[in-house]
Structures are given as C-alpha cells and as structure tokens.
Write a protein that holds these residues in place. Sequence first.
Motif, PDB file in Angstrom:
ATOM      1  N   GLY A   1     -53.222 -60.529 -17.572  1.00 42.65           N
ATOM      2  CA  GLY A   1     -53.738 -59.177 -17.403  1.00 42.65           C
ATOM      3  C   GLY A   1     -53.126 -58.180 -18.380  1.00 42.65           C
ATOM      4  N   VAL A   2     -53.373 -56.910 -18.090  1.00 44.37           N
ATOM      5  CA  VAL A   2     -52.842 -55.840 -18.917  1.00 44.37           C
ATOM      6  C   VAL A   2     -51.450 -55.493 -18.414  1.00 44.37           C
ATOM      7  N   LYS A   3     -50.536 -55.444 -19.326  1.00 45.57           N
ATOM      8  CA  LYS A   3     -49.155 -55.166 -18.927  1.00 45.57           C
ATOM      9  C   LYS A   3     -48.784 -53.724 -19.231  1.00 45.57           C
ATOM     10  N   LEU A   4     -48.034 -53.154 -18.329  1.00 45.57           N
ATOM     11  CA  LEU A   4     -47.483 -51.832 -18.555  1.00 45.57           C
ATOM     12  C   LEU A   4     -45.984 -51.990 -18.791  1.00 45.57           C
ATOM     13  N   ASN A   5     -45.561 -51.650 -19.992  1.00 38.25           N
ATOM     14  CA  ASN A   5     -44.157 -51.838 -20.363  1.00 38.25           C
ATOM     15  C   ASN A   5     -43.445 -50.499 -20.496  1.00 38.25           C
ATOM     16  N   VAL A   6     -42.202 -50.499 -20.084  1.00 37.86           N
ATOM     17  CA  VAL A   6     -41.355 -49.317 -20.267  1.00 37.86           C
ATOM     18  C   VAL A   6     -40.013 -49.784 -20.827  1.00 37.86           C
ATOM     19  N   LYS A   7     -39.234 -48.803 -21.258  1.00 39.56           N
ATOM     20  CA  LYS A   7     -37.892 -49.142 -21.720  1.00 39.56           C
ATOM     21  C   LYS A   7     -37.083 -49.688 -20.547  1.00 39.56           C
ATOM     22  N   GLU A   8     -36.218 -50.608 -20.875  1.00 40.56           N
ATOM     23  CA  GLU A   8     -35.442 -51.260 -19.840  1.00 40.56           C
ATOM     24  C   GLU A   8     -34.663 -50.250 -18.987  1.00 40.56           C
ATOM     25  N   SER A   9     -34.123 -49.237 -19.636  1.00 42.78           N
ATOM     26  CA  SER A   9     -33.302 -48.266 -18.911  1.00 42.78           C
ATOM     27  C   SER A   9     -34.129 -47.435 -17.934  1.00 42.78           C
ATOM     28  N   GLU A  10     -35.458 -47.392 -18.139  1.00 38.61           N
ATOM     29  CA  GLU A  10     -36.295 -46.581 -17.262  1.00 38.61           C
ATOM     30  C   GLU A  10     -37.122 -47.431 -16.312  1.00 38.61           C
ATOM     31  N   ALA A  11     -36.912 -48.733 -16.384  1.00 41.30           N
ATOM     32  CA  ALA A  11     -37.770 -49.644 -15.626  1.00 41.30           C
ATOM     33  C   ALA A  11     -37.643 -49.441 -14.124  1.00 41.30           C
ATOM     34  N   GLN A  12     -36.418 -49.217 -13.672  1.00 42.34           N
ATOM     35  CA  GLN A  12     -36.235 -49.101 -12.230  1.00 42.34           C
ATOM     36  C   GLN A  12     -36.935 -47.858 -11.686  1.00 42.34           C
ATOM     37  N   ARG A  13     -36.757 -46.751 -12.408  1.00 38.77           N
ATOM     38  CA  ARG A  13     -37.401 -45.521 -11.978  1.00 38.77           C
ATOM     39  C   ARG A  13     -38.923 -45.662 -12.024  1.00 38.77           C
ATOM     40  N   ALA A  14     -39.394 -46.295 -13.087  1.00 41.41           N
ATOM     41  CA  ALA A  14     -40.835 -46.484 -13.233  1.00 41.41           C
ATOM     42  C   ALA A  14     -41.384 -47.304 -12.069  1.00 41.41           C
ATOM     43  N   ALA A  15     -40.676 -48.366 -11.746  1.00 47.60           N
ATOM     44  CA  ALA A  15     -41.128 -49.222 -10.656  1.00 47.60           C
ATOM     45  C   ALA A  15     -41.151 -48.451  -9.338  1.00 47.60           C
ATOM     46  N   GLU A  16     -40.161 -47.589  -9.148  1.00 45.83           N
ATOM     47  CA  GLU A  16     -40.126 -46.799  -7.920  1.00 45.83           C
ATOM     48  C   GLU A  16     -41.298 -45.847  -7.849  1.00 45.83           C
TER      49      GLU A  16
ATOM     50  N   LEU B   1     -38.116 -53.638 -24.119  1.00 43.71           N
ATOM     51  CA  LEU B   1     -39.169 -53.227 -23.200  1.00 43.71           C
ATOM     52  C   LEU B   1     -39.324 -54.265 -22.099  1.00 43.71           C
ATOM     53  N   VAL B   2     -39.573 -53.780 -20.905  1.00 40.90           N
ATOM     54  CA  VAL B   2     -39.816 -54.695 -19.797  1.00 40.90           C
ATOM     55  C   VAL B   2     -41.134 -54.324 -19.129  1.00 40.90           C
ATOM     56  N   THR B   3     -41.762 -55.303 -18.549  1.00 43.12           N
ATOM     57  CA  THR B   3     -43.040 -55.078 -17.880  1.00 43.12           C
ATOM     58  C   THR B   3     -42.798 -54.641 -16.444  1.00 43.12           C
ATOM     59  N   VAL B   4     -43.346 -53.477 -16.077  1.00 41.70           N
ATOM     60  CA  VAL B   4     -43.153 -52.991 -14.711  1.00 41.70           C
ATOM     61  C   VAL B   4     -44.388 -53.211 -13.840  1.00 41.70           C
ATOM     62  N   ALA B   5     -45.522 -53.453 -14.480  1.00 40.62           N
ATOM     63  CA  ALA B   5     -46.722 -53.684 -13.688  1.00 40.62           C
ATOM     64  C   ALA B   5     -47.748 -54.409 -14.542  1.00 40.62           C
ATOM     65  N   THR B   6     -48.584 -55.197 -13.896  1.00 35.44           N
ATOM     66  CA  THR B   6     -49.693 -55.822 -14.607  1.00 35.44           C
ATOM     67  C   THR B   6     -50.985 -55.477 -13.884  1.00 35.44           C
TER      68      THR B   6
END
Length: 135
Positions: free
Chosen positions: A51-66, A5-10
């Motif tokens: 802060g509060v972290k929003l985590n997604v799977k690594e493979s979806e992190a780029q799309r999530a960030a977009e 899991l990677v953090t895409v936003a805090t």
Amino acid sequence: MPERLVTVATFSRAMGAYLSKARLESEGIECFVVDEFTVTMNWLFSNAIGGVKLNVKESEAQRAAEILRQEPISTDSTEIGEDGLRCPKCDSPDVYYEKYSRRIFFASWLLLDVPFPFLKRKWRCRECGYEWKVR
Ligand SMILES: [Zn+2]
C-alpha cells in the motif's frame, strides 16, 4: 546527515495517505507519502506491495503515531456531516469539521507537556463558509 524515515501508517489508497499527511502537517510534523505512484497505477495490487506508506522522521514517529491513533481518518471518504447536521445559516448538509488548535497545541505541548487538552473543533459549511462551534 539526514534523519532516518520510518513508516507510521500504510493505506490502500493514496487519498487516505494524503488526508493523514495533511493532518500531521497541520500539527507541524513533516511527512512523506511513498509508493503513491505505484499504487495509483496498480491499485489492484496495492496489498501486494504494502500500500501507500506515510513516512515521518524517526524522532517524530511516536508523536505522529499518537496523532493518527487519536483521531483516525477514514480512508474511504472525507469527513462530512454526521447525524444529518446542517449548516445553521444556509441549511446545507455539506458541512465538515475544522480544527483550530495548532497554536494552542504547541503552547500546551511546550508549557504543560500535555499535547491534546484543548483541541477545539469547529464546523464549517462548504456552501457558504459559515463557521460554528458544537459545544
Ligand atoms: Zn452554509
């Protein structure tokens, strides 16, 4: 083996994290809010622990960030009527956007490899439930 899991936003508030979580989930991205309890209990110190972290799977992190970058969600308030927009039916100012693009999103994403060409927004009235389109 579980995916990393990677953090895409805090966020400094849990509310912001949950709004973004809902948004990502509406696009089919599984995500997890982390540290929510700690921040809620110690909101004064939320900066100290990141802060509060929003985590997604690594493979979806780029799309999530977009997705998050495309339409940033206010962390301090819900999206309510702008510019004095009111419900055309009952004249309530308590109106909000609603996005109806999930199916179209996936179709265009799969077929055209272009994720966001047809996003449509609808307004909806919290008072009476009336829906209408703006342009
Ligand atoms: Zn209404």
